[in-house]
Write a protein that holds these residues in place. Sequence first.
Motif, PDB file in Angstrom:
ATOM      1  N   GLN A  44     -15.113   0.976   9.416  1.00 20.46           N
ATOM      2  CA  GLN A  44     -16.552   1.068   9.674  1.00 20.46           C
ATOM      3  C   GLN A  44     -17.085  -0.156  10.415  1.00 20.46           C
ATOM      4  OE1 GLN A  44     -18.491   1.924   5.935  1.00 20.46           O
ATOM      5  NE2 GLN A  44     -17.628   3.996   5.824  1.00 20.46           N
ATOM      6  N   ARG A  45     -16.142  -1.016  10.829  1.00 19.61           N
ATOM      7  CA  ARG A  45     -16.446  -2.199  11.642  1.00 19.61           C
ATOM      8  C   ARG A  45     -17.366  -3.188  10.930  1.00 19.61           C
ATOM      9  NH1 ARG A  45     -14.325  -1.352  16.678  1.00 19.61           N
ATOM     10  NH2 ARG A  45     -15.310  -3.232  17.452  1.00 19.61           N
ATOM     11  N   THR A  93      -4.464  -1.487   6.828  1.00 21.44           N
ATOM     12  CA  THR A  93      -5.315  -2.241   7.755  1.00 21.44           C
ATOM     13  C   THR A  93      -5.055  -1.819   9.190  1.00 21.44           C
ATOM     14  OG1 THR A  93      -5.233  -4.123   6.231  1.00 21.44           O
ATOM     15  CG2 THR A  93      -6.092  -4.534   8.425  1.00 21.44           C
ATOM     16  N   ILE A  94      -3.778  -1.602   9.546  1.00 17.15           N
ATOM     17  CA  ILE A  94      -3.461  -1.125  10.897  1.00 17.15           C
ATOM     18  C   ILE A  94      -4.042   0.269  11.116  1.00 17.15           C
ATOM     19  CG2 ILE A  94      -1.553  -0.347  12.370  1.00 17.15           C
ATOM     20  CD1 ILE A  94       0.055  -2.717  11.428  1.00 17.15           C
ATOM     21  N   LEU A  95      -3.976   1.115  10.079  1.00 14.38           N
ATOM     22  CA  LEU A  95      -4.596   2.439  10.171  1.00 14.38           C
ATOM     23  C   LEU A  95      -6.098   2.315  10.426  1.00 14.38           C
ATOM     24  CD1 LEU A  95      -4.528   5.523   9.815  1.00 14.38           C
ATOM     25  CD2 LEU A  95      -4.778   5.172   7.361  1.00 14.38           C
ATOM     26  N   ALA A  96      -6.752   1.421   9.684  1.00 12.31           N
ATOM     27  CA  ALA A  96      -8.194   1.222   9.861  1.00 12.31           C
ATOM     28  C   ALA A  96      -8.503   0.649  11.241  1.00 12.31           C
ATOM     29  CB  ALA A  96      -8.721   0.283   8.774  1.00 12.31           C
ATOM     30  N   LEU A  97      -7.658  -0.269  11.728  1.00 17.41           N
ATOM     31  CA  LEU A  97      -7.856  -0.833  13.061  1.00 17.41           C
ATOM     32  C   LEU A  97      -7.669   0.233  14.140  1.00 17.41           C
ATOM     33  CD1 LEU A  97      -6.022  -4.254  12.616  1.00 17.41           C
ATOM     34  CD2 LEU A  97      -8.474  -3.935  12.999  1.00 17.41           C
ATOM     35  N   GLY A  98      -6.809   1.209  13.866  1.00 16.23           N
ATOM     36  CA  GLY A  98      -6.669   2.335  14.792  1.00 16.23           C
ATOM     37  C   GLY A  98      -7.937   3.164  14.847  1.00 16.23           C
ATOM     38  N   ALA A 100     -10.842   2.095  14.228  1.00 15.91           N
ATOM     39  CA  ALA A 100     -11.875   1.260  14.843  1.00 15.91           C
ATOM     40  C   ALA A 100     -11.593   1.003  16.318  1.00 15.91           C
ATOM     41  CB  ALA A 100     -11.984  -0.068  14.099  1.00 15.91           C
ATOM     42  N   HIS A 101     -10.488   1.578  16.852  1.00 16.91           N
ATOM     43  CA  HIS A 101     -10.100   1.432  18.259  1.00 16.91           C
ATOM     44  C   HIS A 101      -9.813  -0.021  18.625  1.00 16.91           C
ATOM     45  CE1 HIS A 101     -11.211   5.608  18.755  1.00 16.91           C
ATOM     46  NE2 HIS A 101     -12.422   5.343  18.290  1.00 16.91           N
ATOM     47  N   ALA A 156     -11.205 -11.537  16.884  1.00 18.55           N
ATOM     48  CA  ALA A 156     -11.320 -11.442  18.344  1.00 18.55           C
ATOM     49  C   ALA A 156     -12.245 -10.317  18.779  1.00 18.55           C
ATOM     50  CB  ALA A 156      -9.935 -11.244  18.953  1.00 18.55           C
ATOM     51  N   ASP A 157     -12.539  -9.379  17.884  1.00 17.52           N
ATOM     52  CA  ASP A 157     -13.386  -8.240  18.240  1.00 17.52           C
ATOM     53  C   ASP A 157     -14.869  -8.515  18.003  1.00 17.52           C
ATOM     54  OD1 ASP A 157     -13.009  -5.471  19.234  1.00 17.52           O
ATOM     55  OD2 ASP A 157     -14.161  -4.944  17.450  1.00 17.52           O
ATOM     56  N   PHE A 158     -15.186  -9.740  17.533  1.00 23.27           N
ATOM     57  CA  PHE A 158     -16.587 -10.064  17.242  1.00 23.27           C
ATOM     58  C   PHE A 158     -17.450 -10.065  18.500  1.00 23.27           C
ATOM     59  CE2 PHE A 158     -15.392 -12.243  13.094  1.00 23.27           C
ATOM     60  CZ  PHE A 158     -15.975 -11.261  12.330  1.00 23.27           C
ATOM     61  N   GLN A 159     -16.912 -10.639  19.592  1.00 22.45           N
ATOM     62  CA  GLN A 159     -17.702 -10.745  20.822  1.00 22.45           C
ATOM     63  C   GLN A 159     -16.849 -10.357  22.025  1.00 22.45           C
ATOM     64  OE1 GLN A 159     -19.668 -14.508  21.364  1.00 22.45           O
ATOM     65  NE2 GLN A 159     -20.322 -14.644  19.229  1.00 22.45           N
ATOM     66  N   ASP A 160     -17.487  -9.831  23.040  1.00 23.01           N
ATOM     67  CA  ASP A 160     -16.800  -9.432  24.271  1.00 23.01           C
ATOM     68  C   ASP A 160     -16.933 -10.558  25.289  1.00 23.01           C
ATOM     69  OD1 ASP A 160     -15.443  -8.043  26.159  1.00 23.01           O
ATOM     70  OD2 ASP A 160     -17.108  -6.707  26.692  1.00 23.01           O
ATOM     71  N   THR A 161     -16.191 -11.642  25.039  1.00 27.35           N
ATOM     72  CA  THR A 161     -16.217 -12.789  25.951  1.00 27.35           C
ATOM     73  C   THR A 161     -14.796 -13.102  26.397  1.00 27.35           C
ATOM     74  OG1 THR A 161     -15.961 -14.415  24.170  1.00 27.35           O
ATOM     75  CG2 THR A 161     -18.218 -13.740  24.740  1.00 27.35           C
TER      76      THR A 161
END
Length: 204
Positions: A44-45, A93-98, A100-101, A156-161
């Motif tokens: 759910q990010r 966790t890998i399943l959840a990350l999948g 969450a894309h 690393a997914d917190f911000q798109d920088t």
Amino acid sequence: MHTPESSKDTRYSPEPKDVLWTIPNAISVLRIMTIPVIAVMVSQRHLMISLVLIVVSAASDGVDGFIARRFNQVSRVGQILDPIADRLLILCTILALGFAHILPWWLLIVVGLRDLVMGILILILAQHGYGPLPVHYAGKTGTAMLMLAIPTLILADFQDTHFFGILHLIALAAVLWGVVLYWFAGVLYILQGAKLIREDTLHE
């Protein structure tokens, strides 16, 4: 029950006892109970909460091991619970990350297939009277890399920088190396298990 010889020095790793309730076992059970919560938070990010829970869970892995060795609370149940907790945390966790894309789905298949093979091997060994195989350093290293890389991917997914993009690539590389070591250890376990089963069959 047969127990394959381990190269571990008993001064640092006491003989396992046939006890159920110990502090390390309780910590392992709590780790397993938090895994569904972590998976839901990641999918759910809710990344900050997920990150904190994963870090605490990973830290508890070292804590229960230290307590078990320091206070002579190593148990046969704990030798099973601890790797189960590690594998479930990584897999869920890998399943959840999948979902969450954040990670590709093929990675879940690769990790899940390895754990399925190990589960089948454990069942086959149990039929021959063998307990858990000694932990190989490659498996521990691969697990450690995955448990470090996964929270880094979430961070690393917190911000798109640009900085977080580079961090994502580094974490992804660590995940890939972790999977390679994970499978390398799995092959070693399969070879070791096959040797034990072959020797057991010859002695029948």
